[in-house]
Design a protein around this motif. Structure first.
Motif, mmCIF file in Angstrom:
data_model
loop_
_atom_site.group_PDB
_atom_site.id
_atom_site.type_symbol
_atom_site.label_atom_id
_atom_site.label_comp_id
_atom_site.label_asym_id
_atom_site.label_seq_id
_atom_site.Cartn_x
_atom_site.Cartn_y
_atom_site.Cartn_z
ATOM 1 N N MET A 1 0.853 -1.188 0.000
ATOM 2 C CA MET A 1 0.000 0.000 0.000
ATOM 3 C C MET A 1 0.893 1.244 0.000
ATOM 4 O O MET A 1 1.712 1.413 0.890
ATOM 5 N N PRO A 2 0.741 2.097 -0.992
ATOM 6 C CA PRO A 2 1.554 3.318 -1.029
ATOM 7 C C PRO A 2 1.024 4.382 -0.060
ATOM 8 O O PRO A 2 -0.152 4.392 0.297
ATOM 9 N N VAL A 3 1.916 5.254 0.346
ATOM 10 C CA VAL A 3 1.551 6.406 1.172
ATOM 11 C C VAL A 3 0.695 7.346 0.323
ATOM 12 O O VAL A 3 0.930 7.499 -0.875
ATOM 13 N N ASN A 4 -0.318 7.958 0.930
ATOM 14 C CA ASN A 4 -1.205 8.872 0.207
ATOM 15 C C ASN A 4 -0.715 10.314 0.307
ATOM 16 O O ASN A 4 -0.039 10.679 1.265
ATOM 17 N N LEU A 5 -1.137 11.115 -0.654
ATOM 18 C CA LEU A 5 -0.887 12.561 -0.661
ATOM 19 C C LEU A 5 -2.211 13.282 -0.752
ATOM 20 O O LEU A 5 -3.125 12.823 -1.435
ATOM 21 N N LYS A 6 -2.284 14.435 -0.077
ATOM 22 C CA LYS A 6 -3.534 15.191 -0.114
ATOM 23 C C LYS A 6 -3.255 16.632 0.292
ATOM 24 O O LYS A 6 -2.438 16.876 1.179
ATOM 25 N N ARG A 7 -3.952 17.556 -0.346
ATOM 26 C CA ARG A 7 -3.855 18.944 0.104
ATOM 27 C C ARG A 7 -4.556 19.053 1.457
ATOM 28 O O ARG A 7 -5.611 18.469 1.663
ATOM 29 N N HIS A 15 -10.404 7.174 5.106
ATOM 30 C CA HIS A 15 -9.370 6.435 4.381
ATOM 31 C C HIS A 15 -8.000 7.101 4.466
ATOM 32 O O HIS A 15 -7.023 6.536 3.969
ATOM 33 N N ASP A 16 -7.933 8.282 5.086
ATOM 34 C CA ASP A 16 -6.657 8.997 5.182
ATOM 35 C C ASP A 16 -5.666 8.288 6.101
ATOM 36 O O ASP A 16 -4.465 8.447 5.946
ATOM 37 N N GLY A 17 -6.154 7.544 7.047
ATOM 38 C CA GLY A 17 -5.251 6.942 8.031
ATOM 39 C C GLY A 17 -4.648 8.043 8.884
ATOM 40 O O GLY A 17 -5.315 9.021 9.231
ATOM 41 N N VAL A 18 -3.377 7.929 9.198
ATOM 42 C CA VAL A 18 -2.682 8.928 10.008
ATOM 43 C C VAL A 18 -2.389 10.136 9.127
ATOM 44 O O VAL A 18 -1.797 10.012 8.063
ATOM 45 N N ARG A 19 -2.827 11.309 9.568
ATOM 46 C CA ARG A 19 -2.675 12.544 8.780
ATOM 47 C C ARG A 19 -1.473 13.340 9.297
ATOM 48 O O ARG A 19 -1.443 13.728 10.459
ATOM 49 N N VAL A 20 -0.505 13.562 8.388
ATOM 50 C CA VAL A 20 0.752 14.212 8.769
ATOM 51 C C VAL A 20 1.000 15.412 7.868
ATOM 52 O O VAL A 20 1.169 15.267 6.654
ATOM 53 N N LEU A 21 1.023 16.602 8.462
ATOM 54 C CA LEU A 21 1.353 17.813 7.717
ATOM 55 C C LEU A 21 2.869 17.907 7.597
ATOM 56 O O LEU A 21 3.577 17.812 8.593
ATOM 57 N N VAL A 22 3.356 18.094 6.349
ATOM 58 C CA VAL A 22 4.801 18.127 6.112
ATOM 59 C C VAL A 22 5.260 19.488 5.589
ATOM 60 O O VAL A 22 6.277 19.588 4.920
ATOM 61 N N ASP A 23 4.516 20.535 5.902
ATOM 62 C CA ASP A 23 4.890 21.907 5.550
ATOM 63 C C ASP A 23 5.586 22.565 6.729
ATOM 64 O O ASP A 23 5.192 22.368 7.880
ATOM 65 N N LEU A 87 6.717 6.391 11.678
ATOM 66 C CA LEU A 87 5.250 6.446 11.621
ATOM 67 C C LEU A 87 4.719 5.591 10.483
ATOM 68 O O LEU A 87 3.711 4.901 10.616
ATOM 69 N N THR A 88 5.408 5.658 9.351
ATOM 70 C CA THR A 88 4.991 4.905 8.172
ATOM 71 C C THR A 88 5.028 3.403 8.453
ATOM 72 O O THR A 88 4.087 2.682 8.125
ATOM 73 N N LYS A 89 6.092 2.953 9.087
ATOM 74 C CA LYS A 89 6.207 1.528 9.428
ATOM 75 C C LYS A 89 5.177 1.134 10.482
ATOM 76 O O LYS A 89 4.518 0.105 10.374
ATOM 77 N N GLU A 90 5.066 1.978 11.501
ATOM 78 C CA GLU A 90 4.158 1.701 12.621
ATOM 79 C C GLU A 90 2.710 1.546 12.158
ATOM 80 O O GLU A 90 1.963 0.735 12.693
ATOM 81 N N HIS A 91 2.344 2.312 11.152
ATOM 82 C CA HIS A 91 0.952 2.284 10.670
ATOM 83 C C HIS A 91 0.825 1.577 9.326
ATOM 84 O O HIS A 91 -0.168 1.758 8.618
ATOM 85 N N ASP A 92 1.822 0.778 8.974
ATOM 86 C CA ASP A 92 1.802 -0.033 7.760
ATOM 87 C C ASP A 92 1.420 0.787 6.522
ATOM 88 O O ASP A 92 0.583 0.379 5.722
ATOM 89 N N LYS A 93 2.031 1.962 6.421
ATOM 90 C CA LYS A 93 1.839 2.909 5.307
ATOM 91 C C LYS A 93 0.410 3.437 5.184
ATOM 92 O O LYS A 93 0.055 4.034 4.182
ATOM 93 N N ASN A 94 -0.422 3.233 6.202
ATOM 94 C CA ASN A 94 -1.769 3.807 6.206
ATOM 95 C C ASN A 94 -1.635 5.247 6.696
ATOM 96 O O ASN A 94 -1.981 5.576 7.825
#
Length: 119
Positions: A1-7, A15-23, A87-94
């Motif tokens: 499962m790939p990591v998602n991107l969203k504005r 379906h977003d799973g864990v939401r991480v702001l990277v700005d 975080l990505t590993k912990e949440h299995d890329k969700n």
């Protein structure tokens, strides 16, 4: 499962799973409640100098991507990238990487997604 991107301005959904702001800079006009973040890794964003130089110019994207990856290998950004990888590993890329740029194809979240999808 790939990591998602969203504005960050797009509606949050289950379906977003864990939401991480990277700005590095908080999104203009966005309240913390509306953003519905799980994490804000502001130090992972490109340096102010790199961000200003890039200016979301698609013609500069490849050079931006290279310089940003170099930044991610040192200092505070390296530490934050490791947190994001964990975080990505912990949440299995969700996980959904949130960004505020209007250009969905040429931004730092896309660079981070490439890195995370390869781990």
């Amino acid at each position: 499962m790939p990591v998602n991107l969203k504005r960050v301005y797009d509606e949050a959904d289950q379906h977003d799973g864990v939401r991480v702001l990277v700005d590095r800079v908080w999104p203009r006009g966005m309240s913390k409640e509306k953003a519905q973040l799980d994490h804000w890794l502001k130090e992972i964003g490109p340096s102010n100098d790199l961000r200003k130089w890039f200016g979301h110019d698609p013609d500069k994207y490849e050079e931006f991507k290279q310089q940003y990856k170099e930044e991610l290998e040192e200092g505070d950004q390296q530490e934050e990238l490791q947190k994001l990888k964990n975080l990505t590993k912990e949440h299995d890329k969700n996980l959904t990487l949130l960004f505020s740029a209007k250009d969905k194809e040429h931004n730092q979240a896309r660079v981070l997604k490439e890195i995370l999808d390869r781990q």
